[in-house]
Scaffold this active site. Structure first.
Site, PDB file in Angstrom:
ATOM      1  N   HIS A 104      64.816  61.241 118.362  1.00 24.05           N
ATOM      2  CA  HIS A 104      64.731  60.899 116.935  1.00 24.05           C
ATOM      3  C   HIS A 104      63.782  61.838 116.185  1.00 24.05           C
ATOM      4  O   HIS A 104      63.146  61.436 115.216  1.00 24.05           O
ATOM      5  CB  HIS A 104      64.290  59.446 116.769  1.00 24.05           C
ATOM      6  CG  HIS A 104      65.269  58.469 117.337  1.00 24.05           C
ATOM      7  ND1 HIS A 104      66.511  58.238 116.786  1.00 24.05           N
ATOM      8  CD2 HIS A 104      65.207  57.691 118.452  1.00 24.05           C
ATOM      9  CE1 HIS A 104      67.164  57.353 117.512  1.00 24.05           C
ATOM     10  NE2 HIS A 104      66.400  57.005 118.535  1.00 24.05           N
ATOM     11  N   GLU A 143      42.435  65.363 125.972  1.00 21.88           N
ATOM     12  CA  GLU A 143      40.986  65.292 125.759  1.00 21.88           C
ATOM     13  C   GLU A 143      40.189  66.179 126.694  1.00 21.88           C
ATOM     14  O   GLU A 143      39.130  66.665 126.319  1.00 21.88           O
ATOM     15  CB  GLU A 143      40.476  63.842 125.777  1.00 21.88           C
ATOM     16  CG  GLU A 143      40.531  63.119 127.093  1.00 21.88           C
ATOM     17  CD  GLU A 143      39.971  61.689 126.974  1.00 21.88           C
ATOM     18  OE1 GLU A 143      40.497  60.820 127.656  1.00 21.88           O
ATOM     19  OE2 GLU A 143      39.009  61.469 126.229  1.00 21.88           O
ATOM     20  N   ASN A 184      19.704  54.835 116.474  1.00 21.98           N
ATOM     21  CA  ASN A 184      21.157  54.860 116.721  1.00 21.98           C
ATOM     22  C   ASN A 184      21.807  53.980 115.686  1.00 21.98           C
ATOM     23  O   ASN A 184      21.306  52.879 115.434  1.00 21.98           O
ATOM     24  CB  ASN A 184      21.490  54.217 118.076  1.00 21.98           C
ATOM     25  CG  ASN A 184      21.501  55.214 119.187  1.00 21.98           C
ATOM     26  OD1 ASN A 184      21.133  56.356 118.985  1.00 21.98           O
ATOM     27  ND2 ASN A 184      21.915  54.765 120.353  1.00 21.98           N
ATOM     28  N   GLY A 185      22.941  54.410 115.163  1.00 25.87           N
ATOM     29  CA  GLY A 185      23.641  53.574 114.184  1.00 25.87           C
ATOM     30  C   GLY A 185      23.797  54.339 112.890  1.00 25.87           C
ATOM     31  O   GLY A 185      23.615  55.563 112.841  1.00 25.87           O
ATOM     32  N   LYS A 243      31.060  59.158 124.724  1.00 26.67           N
ATOM     33  CA  LYS A 243      31.487  58.091 125.628  1.00 26.67           C
ATOM     34  C   LYS A 243      31.671  56.767 124.908  1.00 26.67           C
ATOM     35  O   LYS A 243      32.608  56.038 125.169  1.00 26.67           O
ATOM     36  CB  LYS A 243      30.454  57.943 126.755  1.00 26.67           C
ATOM     37  CG  LYS A 243      30.822  56.906 127.791  1.00 26.67           C
ATOM     38  CD  LYS A 243      32.040  57.351 128.584  1.00 26.67           C
ATOM     39  CE  LYS A 243      32.596  56.268 129.478  1.00 26.67           C
ATOM     40  NZ  LYS A 243      33.991  56.541 129.851  1.00 26.67           N
ATOM     41  N   ARG A 253      26.939  60.484 127.190  1.00 25.97           N
ATOM     42  CA  ARG A 253      27.442  59.854 125.965  1.00 25.97           C
ATOM     43  C   ARG A 253      27.939  60.893 124.964  1.00 25.97           C
ATOM     44  O   ARG A 253      28.594  60.549 123.990  1.00 25.97           O
ATOM     45  CB  ARG A 253      26.330  59.017 125.314  1.00 25.97           C
ATOM     46  CG  ARG A 253      25.915  57.819 126.142  1.00 25.97           C
ATOM     47  CD  ARG A 253      24.669  57.191 125.591  1.00 25.97           C
ATOM     48  NE  ARG A 253      24.877  56.584 124.295  1.00 25.97           N
ATOM     49  CZ  ARG A 253      25.070  55.290 124.084  1.00 25.97           C
ATOM     50  NH1 ARG A 253      25.080  54.470 125.093  1.00 25.97           N
ATOM     51  NH2 ARG A 253      25.238  54.811 122.883  1.00 25.97           N
ATOM     52  N   TRP A 303      24.331  62.726 118.157  1.00 28.42           N
ATOM     53  CA  TRP A 303      25.735  63.115 117.967  1.00 28.42           C
ATOM     54  C   TRP A 303      25.945  63.078 116.458  1.00 28.42           C
ATOM     55  O   TRP A 303      25.922  62.019 115.855  1.00 28.42           O
ATOM     56  CB  TRP A 303      26.633  62.106 118.681  1.00 28.42           C
ATOM     57  CG  TRP A 303      28.073  62.453 118.735  1.00 28.42           C
ATOM     58  CD1 TRP A 303      28.676  63.323 119.604  1.00 28.42           C
ATOM     59  CD2 TRP A 303      29.124  61.895 117.935  1.00 28.42           C
ATOM     60  NE1 TRP A 303      30.035  63.341 119.376  1.00 28.42           N
ATOM     61  CE2 TRP A 303      30.334  62.469 118.353  1.00 28.42           C
ATOM     62  CE3 TRP A 303      29.164  60.967 116.895  1.00 28.42           C
ATOM     63  CZ2 TRP A 303      31.558  62.165 117.785  1.00 28.42           C
ATOM     64  CZ3 TRP A 303      30.384  60.660 116.320  1.00 28.42           C
ATOM     65  CH2 TRP A 303      31.563  61.261 116.767  1.00 28.42           C
ATOM     66  N   CYS A 309      24.978  58.906 119.924  1.00 28.53           N
ATOM     67  CA  CYS A 309      23.540  59.032 120.109  1.00 28.53           C
ATOM     68  C   CYS A 309      23.057  58.146 121.252  1.00 28.53           C
ATOM     69  O   CYS A 309      23.631  57.102 121.541  1.00 28.53           O
ATOM     70  CB  CYS A 309      22.817  58.601 118.842  1.00 28.53           C
ATOM     71  SG  CYS A 309      23.378  59.460 117.389  1.00 28.53           S
ATOM     72  N   LYS A 334      44.741  61.682 128.309  1.00 31.49           N
ATOM     73  CA  LYS A 334      43.846  62.289 129.305  1.00 31.49           C
ATOM     74  C   LYS A 334      43.974  63.807 129.270  1.00 31.49           C
ATOM     75  O   LYS A 334      42.987  64.525 129.280  1.00 31.49           O
ATOM     76  CB  LYS A 334      44.165  61.795 130.724  1.00 31.49           C
ATOM     77  CG  LYS A 334      43.720  60.406 131.091  1.00 31.49           C
ATOM     78  CD  LYS A 334      42.230  60.224 131.227  1.00 31.49           C
ATOM     79  CE  LYS A 334      41.681  59.730 129.914  1.00 31.49           C
ATOM     80  NZ  LYS A 334      41.561  58.318 129.739  1.00 31.49           N
ATOM     81  N   GLU A 353      48.814  57.292 127.805  1.00 33.10           N
ATOM     82  CA  GLU A 353      47.539  57.500 128.492  1.00 33.10           C
ATOM     83  C   GLU A 353      47.512  58.869 129.188  1.00 33.10           C
ATOM     84  O   GLU A 353      46.511  59.576 129.156  1.00 33.10           O
ATOM     85  CB  GLU A 353      47.300  56.349 129.483  1.00 33.10           C
ATOM     86  CG  GLU A 353      46.052  56.458 130.340  1.00 33.10           C
ATOM     87  CD  GLU A 353      44.744  56.533 129.551  1.00 33.10           C
ATOM     88  OE1 GLU A 353      44.742  56.317 128.327  1.00 33.10           O
ATOM     89  OE2 GLU A 353      43.716  56.843 130.181  1.00 33.10           O
TER      90      GLU A 353
HETATM   91  C1  F6R Z   1      39.459  58.109 126.419  1.00 35.45           C
HETATM   92  C2  F6R Z   1      38.396  57.163 126.124  1.00 35.45           C
HETATM   93  C3  F6R Z   1      38.382  56.508 124.789  1.00 35.45           C
HETATM   94  C4  F6R Z   1      37.925  55.050 124.908  1.00 35.45           C
HETATM   95  C5  F6R Z   1      37.782  54.424 123.517  1.00 35.45           C
HETATM   96  C6  F6R Z   1      37.458  52.942 123.591  1.00 35.45           C
HETATM   97  O1  F6R Z   1      39.369  58.599 127.715  1.00 35.45           O
HETATM   98  O2  F6R Z   1      37.543  56.933 126.919  1.00 35.45           O
HETATM   99  O3  F6R Z   1      39.633  56.586 124.180  1.00 35.45           O
HETATM  100  O4  F6R Z   1      38.860  54.349 125.671  1.00 35.45           O
HETATM  101  O5  F6R Z   1      36.777  55.093 122.811  1.00 35.45           O
HETATM  102  O6  F6R Z   1      36.290  52.720 124.305  1.00 35.45           O
HETATM  103  P1  F6R Z   1      35.875  51.272 124.801  1.00 35.45           P
HETATM  104  O7  F6R Z   1      36.826  50.872 125.871  1.00 35.45           O
HETATM  105  O8  F6R Z   1      34.476  51.432 125.306  1.00 35.45           O
HETATM  106  O9  F6R Z   1      35.970  50.362 123.619  1.00 35.45           O
END
Ligand code: F6R
Length: 594
Positions: free
Chosen positions: A490, A474, A97-98, A589, A27, A71, A2, A471, A467
C-alpha cells in the site's frame, strides 16, 4: 537523560562522585561536572566524558559534594550549561534533573532583582532562588524556592561551609543510599551499588536534610519516615562481565531473566491477588500504555490478552494517548515501563488515575514513580539494564504479560497445559538462538552495507517487526522500518529494489501462507530477502536469499525467539559498522522529558 549524585560522609567526596557518575553514563549525557564543599565551593564541569573530567579536574578536598551528567534540553552542551550551577555569591551549588517550566518568568524576575545568570539552562534559576530566600537556614530557603517553581525536579543542594546536603524531588526520581556514617544520593540505583545496597526512595514532594549520621525527611512541613529497601542487584550485575558491550551481555542474560521473572510470579500467589481486583470490578476491556520498546511489548500483549482473556484490548503510545478523549468505563489499564520514570508514560497514568481508572504497572525498577502511582505493580526481574537499547527488559515484560493472561485465561485446560509447557521451555529455546549465531553473523555482515531495510511481520509478529527495526536503527544508524507485511504493497513497495533488503518474520501460524505470498511479491521487485523462520520450514529456503532459523515454539511464544534473533542481528550489524553500541548518539536510557 541527566543523572545526579550526591555524597556526604567522612571520605573525600570527589573520587566517589566521579565513580558514581561513571556508573550513570549509560543514561546518556553530553557534559558533566562536580562540586565539592570545603570552606568555599569548588566546581569543575565541562562538555566531556566523565573519565576525561576525572583526569583534568583539579583535586578538591572536602567530604560533601554533588555531581551531574547532563543531557541537553535548554541550551547546547557546553561548559557553562553543565551542572552544578551556582548562585551569584558562588556559595550555593545545585544539581537538577527535570524541567523548570516557568524558568523564563523566574529568570526575568530574578534579573530585575539584581541576579546575574551565566547559562542558558532552566536549572540555573534554582540556586538563585535559594540565594534569594536564604536567611540562615538552607532547608527553609530550598522550601521557599521550590514554592516558586513549576515543573519537575530532583535536586541536591550544597552550601559552602555547611556539612549537610538538602535534597528534594517532584516528578523526577531520587534515591538515598545509606552507608556507615555516610549517605549517597542518586537518580538511579546502579550509581551507588559500589558503596551500599540499602536504599530509600524519596516520594513526591519530599525534602530531606542529610548529614553523615542520618537524614531527616519532611513533606508539607511534617517529618515522615520512608521505608528502607535492600537492593538485590550486585555491582557485577551492573557491569559488563567479560562481554564487549552491555547490550550483548544483556541479550545473553535473557534465559535467566525469563526464569527469574516467571519464577517470581509462578511461585507466588501475589498475581492472583492482583487480578482479583480486575475481575471483581467487572472489567470489560483493557488499555495497555507504553513508549518505544515497551510499546512493542504492549502490542504483543494485545494479541496475547485478546486471545486468552477474550476481551478487547487497546495498546496505545503513551505520548499520543495524552491528546485525545478516551472512553474508559469498564476498562482496566496497564502501563509498561521498564524504568518506571518515562515522562510520557507517567503523564498518561496520572490522567488515568484522575479519572478513576484501575491501573497496573509493569516495571523493572522497584520503587519507581510508576509503581508508586499505580494501584498494583508487577515487577519484572530483568536486573539492571545498562545498554540504552532495551533487550532483556522487553523479554521480561512479555513474560509478565504471558503469565498474566494465562492466569486469567478463558482458553480450555488442554490448550493452557500446552502453553504452560511451552512457557517453561522458553529459557532453553532462547539459549538455542544464542548458541546458534553463525547465520545471524553472516546476515549482519551483509546488512551492514545497506542504508535502508524493511522488517515485515504478520499477526503477533507484526510488533516484532517494529521492534527489530527499532533495534537496528537505534544502534546501527541504518534507516529501518517495521511494517505489517500486508501494508507493504500500500505504498512502501515504491522503495523496494536491490538496495533495500527486507527481513521477513515467517511464523508457523495462520499467517504462514499469506506471508509466503508476500515474500514472492517482494522478490519479484528485486529486494534481497532474509527470512527468520522456524526450524523444519523447508519451503522458505527456496524463496528467501538467506534464512535465519529459530527453534520451534508455540506460535504465541514466537515473538520471544524471533526478537532475540533480531536483537543479535542488530547488535552484530552495529558492531560491523563500528557504532558505539551501548550509548547510541542522541539517545538516553530513561526519557524523563515529554
Ligand atoms: C529502545 C528503548 C526505548 C524505551 C522507551 C521506554 O531500545 O529502550 O524505546 O523502550 O524509552 O522506556 P521505558 O520502558 O523505561 O518506559
Amino acid at each position: 537523560m541527566c543523572g545526579i549524585i550526591g555524597y556526604i560522609g567522612n571520605r573525600q567526596a570527589q573520587p566517589i562522585l566521579l565513580n558514581c557518575l561513571g556508573m550513570l553514563e549509560y543514561r546518556g549525557y553530553d557534559s558533566c561536572g562536580v562540586a565539592v564543599s570545603s570552606s568555599g565551593i569548588e566546581v569543575y564541569k565541562d562538555a566531556v566524558r566523565v573519565e576525561a573530567l576525572g583526569k583534568v579536574s583539579p583535586q578538591f578536598s572536602g567530604t560533601a559534594g554533588i555531581g551531574h551528567t547532563r543531557w541537553a534540553t535548554h541550551g547546547k552542551p557546553s561548559q557553562v550549561n553543565a551542572h552544578p550551577h551556582l548562585d551569584c555569591t558562588g556559595s550555593i551549588a545545585v544539581v537538577h534533573n527535570g524541567i523548570i517550566n516557568n524558568f523564563q518568568r523566574l529568570k526575568r524576575q530574578l534579573i530585575s532583582e539584581g541576579h546575574s545568570f551565566v547559562s542558558e539552562t532552566d536549572s540555573e534559576v534554582i540556586p538563585h532562588l535559594i540565594e534569594k530566600y536564604y536567611h540562615g537556614n538552607l532547608e527553609e530557603a530550598v522550601v521557599a524556592a521550590l514554592r516558586d517553581v513549576e515543573g519537575s525536579y530532583a535536586i541536591i543542594v550544597l552550601r559552602a561551609g555547611e556539612h549537610r546536603l538538602v535534597v528534594a524531588r517532584k516528578d523526577s526520581p531520587l534515591i538515598i543510599g545509606i552507608g556507615d556514617r555516610e549517605n549517597f544520593f542518586a537518580s538511579d540505583v546502579p550509581a551507588i551499588l559500589d558503596y551500599t545496597n540499602r536504599v530509600i526512595y524519596l516520594e513526591e514532594g519530599d525534602i530531606g536534610v542529610a548529614t553523615p549520621d542520618g537524614i531527616k525527611i519532611r513533606r508539607d512541613g511534617a517529618e515522615v519516615v520512608r521505608e528502607e529497601h535492600k537492593i538485590l542487584w550486585s555491582v557485577e550485575d551492573a557491569q559488563k562481565g567479560g562481554y564487549e558491550h552491555f547490550m550483548l551481555k544483556e541479550i545473553h542474560e535473557q534465559p535467566k531473566v525469563i526464569r527469574d521473572t516467571l519464577g517470581a510470579h509462578t511461585q507466588a500467589t501475589e498475581l492472583e491477588v492482583d487480578l482479583a481486583v480486575v475481575r471483581d470490578r467487572g472489567i470489560e476491556s483493557m488499555l495497555i500504555l507504553a513508549c518505544g520498546t515497551s510499546y512493542h511489548a504492549a502490542l504483543i500483549g494485545k494479541y496475547i490478552v485478546e486471545d486468552l482473556l477474550r476481551i478487547p484490548v487497546r495498546a496505545e503510545i503513551a505520548s499520543e494517548f495524552n491528546y485525545y478523549g478516551q472512553t474508559l468505563a469498564g476498562t482496566a489499564a496497564i502501563v509498561i515501563t521498564q524504568s518506571g520514570e518515562t515522562a510520557d508514560a507517567l503523564k498518561a497514568i496520572r490522567r488515568l488515575k484522575e479519572v478513576g481508572c484501575w491501573l497496573l504497572a509493569i516495571t523493572n525498577v522497584v520503587g519507581s514513580t510508576a509503581s508508586r502511582i499505580a494501584n498494583q505493580t508487577i515487577y519484572t526481574r530483568a536486573g539492571p539494564e545498562v545498554s540504552v537499547a532495551a533487550t532483556k527488559s522487553f523479554i521480561a515484560e512479555l513474560m509478565v504479560l504471558y503469565w498474566l493472561a494465562m492466569s486469567y485465561s478463558k482458553a480450555d485446560g488442554k490448550r493452557l497445559a500446552s502453553l504452560l509447557i511451552g512457557l517453561r521451555q522458553l529459557p532453553s529455546k532462547v539459549q538455542q538462538v544464542l548458541d546458534d549465531e553463525d547465520k545471524i553473523l553472516e546476515c549482519a555482515r551483509y546488512l551492514s552495507g545497506y542504508e535502508n531495510v524493511f522488517f515485515i511481520g504478520r499477526g503477533i509478529n507484526f510488533p516484532v517487526a517494529l521492534e527489530g527495526a527499532l533495534k537496528l536503527k537505534e544502534i546501527s544508524y541504518i534507516h529501518a522500518e517495521g511494517y505489517a507485511a500486508g501494508e507493504l504493497k500500500h505504498g512502501p513497495f515504491a522503495l523496494l529494489g536491490s538496495n533495500t533488503p527486507v527481513i521477513a518474520i515467517v511464523a508457523q501460524d495462520n499467517t504462514y501462507d499469506t506471508m509466503l505470498t508476500n515474500i514472492k511479491e517482494i522478490k519479484a521487485r528485486g529486494s534481497p530477502l532474509i527470512a527468520l523462520a522456524e526450524e523444519g520450514d523447508e519451503a522458505i529456503g527456496e524463496l528467501a536469499d538467506s534464512v535465519i532459523t529459530v527453534p520451534r515454539v508455540d506460535a504465541m511464544f514466537s515473538p520471544v525467539v524471533n526478537t532475540v534473533a533480531l536483537q543479535l542481528l542488530a547488535y552484530y550489524t552495529a558492531k560491523q559498522r563500528g557504532c558505539p553500541i551501548d550509548f547510541p548518539r542522541n539517545l538516553a536510557k530513561s526519557v524523563t522529558v515529554e
